[in-house]
Design a protein around this motif. Structure first.
Motif, PDB file in Angstrom:
ATOM      1  N   PRO A 177      -5.412  -8.863  -2.418  1.00 56.79           N
ATOM      2  CA  PRO A 177      -5.086  -7.778  -1.531  1.00 56.79           C
ATOM      3  C   PRO A 177      -4.321  -8.290  -0.315  1.00 56.79           C
ATOM      4  O   PRO A 177      -4.570  -9.359   0.193  1.00 56.79           O
ATOM      5  CB  PRO A 177      -6.430  -7.206  -1.122  1.00 56.79           C
ATOM      6  CG  PRO A 177      -7.471  -8.203  -1.500  1.00 56.79           C
ATOM      7  CD  PRO A 177      -6.853  -9.087  -2.500  1.00 56.79           C
ATOM      8  N   LEU A 178      -3.378  -7.430   0.129  1.00 56.53           N
ATOM      9  CA  LEU A 178      -2.562  -7.755   1.280  1.00 56.53           C
ATOM     10  C   LEU A 178      -3.261  -7.392   2.583  1.00 56.53           C
ATOM     11  O   LEU A 178      -2.960  -7.963   3.632  1.00 56.53           O
ATOM     12  CB  LEU A 178      -1.226  -7.014   1.207  1.00 56.53           C
ATOM     13  CG  LEU A 178      -0.326  -7.378   0.030  1.00 56.53           C
ATOM     14  CD1 LEU A 178       0.882  -6.466   0.004  1.00 56.53           C
ATOM     15  CD2 LEU A 178       0.132  -8.819   0.130  1.00 56.53           C
ATOM     16  N   GLY A 179      -4.123  -6.397   2.539  1.00 57.63           N
ATOM     17  CA  GLY A 179      -4.795  -5.952   3.761  1.00 57.63           C
ATOM     18  C   GLY A 179      -5.850  -4.894   3.425  1.00 57.63           C
ATOM     19  O   GLY A 179      -6.045  -4.550   2.265  1.00 57.63           O
ATOM     20  N   LEU A 180      -6.471  -4.382   4.455  1.00 53.48           N
ATOM     21  CA  LEU A 180      -7.550  -3.415   4.267  1.00 53.48           C
ATOM     22  C   LEU A 180      -7.443  -2.333   5.338  1.00 53.48           C
ATOM     23  O   LEU A 180      -7.259  -2.642   6.517  1.00 53.48           O
ATOM     24  CB  LEU A 180      -8.905  -4.131   4.391  1.00 53.48           C
ATOM     25  CG  LEU A 180     -10.151  -3.270   4.317  1.00 53.48           C
ATOM     26  CD1 LEU A 180     -10.299  -2.671   2.920  1.00 53.48           C
ATOM     27  CD2 LEU A 180     -11.371  -4.087   4.676  1.00 53.48           C
ATOM     28  N   ILE A 181      -7.506  -1.073   4.880  1.00 59.13           N
ATOM     29  CA  ILE A 181      -7.530   0.055   5.821  1.00 59.13           C
ATOM     30  C   ILE A 181      -8.953   0.624   5.772  1.00 59.13           C
ATOM     31  O   ILE A 181      -9.418   1.052   4.720  1.00 59.13           O
ATOM     32  CB  ILE A 181      -6.504   1.138   5.428  1.00 59.13           C
ATOM     33  CG1 ILE A 181      -5.098   0.554   5.485  1.00 59.13           C
ATOM     34  CG2 ILE A 181      -6.628   2.352   6.341  1.00 59.13           C
ATOM     35  CD1 ILE A 181      -4.013   1.515   5.037  1.00 59.13           C
ATOM     36  N   SER A 182      -9.622   0.624   6.898  1.00 62.86           N
ATOM     37  CA  SER A 182     -11.014   1.079   6.936  1.00 62.86           C
ATOM     38  C   SER A 182     -11.077   2.465   7.570  1.00 62.86           C
ATOM     39  O   SER A 182     -10.521   2.705   8.636  1.00 62.86           O
ATOM     40  CB  SER A 182     -11.843   0.080   7.764  1.00 62.86           C
ATOM     41  OG  SER A 182     -13.147   0.566   7.927  1.00 62.86           O
ATOM     42  N   GLU A 212      -4.650  10.912   1.173  1.00 65.28           N
ATOM     43  CA  GLU A 212      -3.342  10.796   0.498  1.00 65.28           C
ATOM     44  C   GLU A 212      -2.282  10.261   1.471  1.00 65.28           C
ATOM     45  O   GLU A 212      -1.445   9.439   1.109  1.00 65.28           O
ATOM     46  CB  GLU A 212      -2.922  12.153  -0.064  1.00 65.28           C
ATOM     47  CG  GLU A 212      -3.702  12.548  -1.295  1.00 65.28           C
ATOM     48  CD  GLU A 212      -3.365  13.943  -1.804  1.00 65.28           C
ATOM     49  OE1 GLU A 212      -2.507  14.636  -1.191  1.00 65.28           O
ATOM     50  OE2 GLU A 212      -3.930  14.345  -2.815  1.00 65.28           O
ATOM     51  N   SER A 213      -2.328  10.752   2.725  1.00 65.03           N
ATOM     52  CA  SER A 213      -1.399  10.247   3.738  1.00 65.03           C
ATOM     53  C   SER A 213      -1.609   8.764   3.970  1.00 65.03           C
ATOM     54  O   SER A 213      -0.639   7.978   4.095  1.00 65.03           O
ATOM     55  CB  SER A 213      -1.582  10.990   5.063  1.00 65.03           C
ATOM     56  OG  SER A 213      -1.282  12.355   4.913  1.00 65.03           O
ATOM     57  N   ALA A 261      -0.241   3.131   3.119  1.00 59.48           N
ATOM     58  CA  ALA A 261      -0.622   1.828   2.572  1.00 59.48           C
ATOM     59  C   ALA A 261       0.446   1.349   1.576  1.00 59.48           C
ATOM     60  O   ALA A 261       0.822   0.168   1.568  1.00 59.48           O
ATOM     61  CB  ALA A 261      -1.991   1.910   1.901  1.00 59.48           C
ATOM     62  N   ALA A 262       0.955   2.263   0.716  1.00 58.84           N
ATOM     63  CA  ALA A 262       1.996   1.892  -0.255  1.00 58.84           C
ATOM     64  C   ALA A 262       3.262   1.449   0.468  1.00 58.84           C
ATOM     65  O   ALA A 262       3.905   0.456   0.082  1.00 58.84           O
ATOM     66  CB  ALA A 262       2.279   3.066  -1.194  1.00 58.84           C
ATOM     67  N   GLN A 263       3.617   2.174   1.533  1.00 62.54           N
ATOM     68  CA  GLN A 263       4.803   1.798   2.302  1.00 62.54           C
ATOM     69  C   GLN A 263       4.582   0.461   3.023  1.00 62.54           C
ATOM     70  O   GLN A 263       5.490  -0.370   3.121  1.00 62.54           O
ATOM     71  CB  GLN A 263       5.166   2.897   3.292  1.00 62.54           C
ATOM     72  CG  GLN A 263       5.745   4.114   2.622  1.00 62.54           C
ATOM     73  CD  GLN A 263       6.030   5.240   3.618  1.00 62.54           C
ATOM     74  OE1 GLN A 263       5.548   5.216   4.749  1.00 62.54           O
ATOM     75  NE2 GLN A 263       6.808   6.203   3.177  1.00 62.54           N
ATOM     76  N   ALA A 264       3.396   0.253   3.503  1.00 66.14           N
ATOM     77  CA  ALA A 264       3.073  -1.006   4.172  1.00 66.14           C
ATOM     78  C   ALA A 264       3.194  -2.167   3.181  1.00 66.14           C
ATOM     79  O   ALA A 264       3.705  -3.240   3.523  1.00 66.14           O
ATOM     80  CB  ALA A 264       1.672  -0.941   4.772  1.00 66.14           C
ATOM     81  N   ILE A 302       5.684  -5.238   3.628  1.00 72.13           N
ATOM     82  CA  ILE A 302       5.170  -6.614   3.639  1.00 72.13           C
ATOM     83  C   ILE A 302       5.828  -7.443   2.527  1.00 72.13           C
ATOM     84  O   ILE A 302       6.251  -8.576   2.742  1.00 72.13           O
ATOM     85  CB  ILE A 302       3.630  -6.612   3.517  1.00 72.13           C
ATOM     86  CG1 ILE A 302       3.004  -6.008   4.796  1.00 72.13           C
ATOM     87  CG2 ILE A 302       3.098  -8.009   3.266  1.00 72.13           C
ATOM     88  CD1 ILE A 302       1.517  -5.721   4.695  1.00 72.13           C
ATOM     89  N   GLU A 303       5.924  -6.887   1.314  1.00 68.58           N
ATOM     90  CA  GLU A 303       6.553  -7.592   0.192  1.00 68.58           C
ATOM     91  C   GLU A 303       8.029  -7.867   0.479  1.00 68.58           C
ATOM     92  O   GLU A 303       8.526  -8.951   0.203  1.00 68.58           O
ATOM     93  CB  GLU A 303       6.403  -6.779  -1.104  1.00 68.58           C
ATOM     94  CG  GLU A 303       5.040  -6.863  -1.723  1.00 68.58           C
ATOM     95  CD  GLU A 303       4.692  -8.276  -2.173  1.00 68.58           C
ATOM     96  OE1 GLU A 303       5.578  -9.012  -2.675  1.00 68.58           O
ATOM     97  OE2 GLU A 303       3.523  -8.656  -2.002  1.00 68.58           O
ATOM     98  N   ASN A 304       8.713  -6.869   1.040  1.00 70.71           N
ATOM     99  CA  ASN A 304      10.129  -7.070   1.383  1.00 70.71           C
ATOM    100  C   ASN A 304      10.293  -8.171   2.428  1.00 70.71           C
ATOM    101  O   ASN A 304      11.225  -8.976   2.360  1.00 70.71           O
ATOM    102  CB  ASN A 304      10.763  -5.772   1.872  1.00 70.71           C
ATOM    103  CG  ASN A 304      11.048  -4.802   0.736  1.00 70.71           C
ATOM    104  OD1 ASN A 304      11.067  -5.200  -0.431  1.00 70.71           O
ATOM    105  ND2 ASN A 304      11.241  -3.538   1.064  1.00 70.71           N
TER     106      ASN A 304
END
Length: 195
Positions: free
Chosen positions: A1-6, A22-23, A28-31, A35-37
């Motif tokens: 995992p790249l990170g965690l949203i709590s 969903e938002s 998270a998908a955009q993040a 991050i990958e880019n």
């Protein structure tokens, strides 16, 4: 995992609804994409740095090899020149040996002319001597142009007459570059490039 949203401590104390989740999933998908880019960009920048370094090394090596090629060509020319000089020295010694075996002056002049034409790859050798009325032709050896009248040309300005009159030795590697001899009728008729 790249990170965690709590989501366990919202400000309003309520459980997040489906729209909020969903938002957050979209965020998270955009993040993840960002991050990958960023990681890809850093990897590409590192690769670009390595490529630039390799290119600089290759350019230095190419410049060095070009210098070596030039030095190699210069050395090849120097070796060829030295080989030619050594061959001419050997030929000169052989010519001296042949001349030393001659008994009289006409034999010496004839042997010298013959050997110069043969061993030094000269096209033409002329032997002349001072006579009562100027230079007198003794021998013509080699390929003489048909229309060339050597006897008539000996009376004009030419290096052979000059040598006979002054006793000096004349050597000119390039007749066309010599202001004194480039217009000599004898040399022009013989097609001489040097003497």
């Amino acid at each position: 995992p790249l990170g965690l949203i709590s989501l366990d401590a919202p400000r309003d104390g309520l459980r997040p609804d489906r729209t909020t989740i969903e938002s957050l999933e979209i965020f998270a998908a955009q993040a993840v994409v960002v991050i990958e880019n960023r990681r890809r960009l850093e990897a590409l920048e590192a690769s670009l740095g390595d490529t630039r370094f390799s290119l600089a090394q290759m350019q230095e090596a190419a410049a060095a090899s070009q210098g070596l090629l030039v030095k190699g060509a210069e050395q090849d020319l120097a070796i060829a020149s030295l080989s030619q000089r050594a061959e001419r020295i050997r030929s000169g010694m052989d010519i001296a040996e042949v001349i030393n075996r001659q008994a009289d002056r006409p034999g010496i002049l004839h042997a010298l002319g013959s050997e110069l034409v043969q061993r030094m790859q000269m096209d033409l050798a002329l032997a002349a001597e001072n006579g009562p009325h100027g230079p007198r032709l003794i021998y013509t050896l080699g390929s003489l142009p048909r229309e060339m009248n050597v006897e008539a040309l000996l009376g004009q300005l030419n290096p052979l007459s000059r040598c006979l009159q002054s006793g000096e030795t004349l050597l000119v590697a390039q007749v066309e570059a010599s202001p004194e001899w480039s217009a000599s009728p004898l040399l022009q008729a013989a097609g001489a490039s040097g003497f």
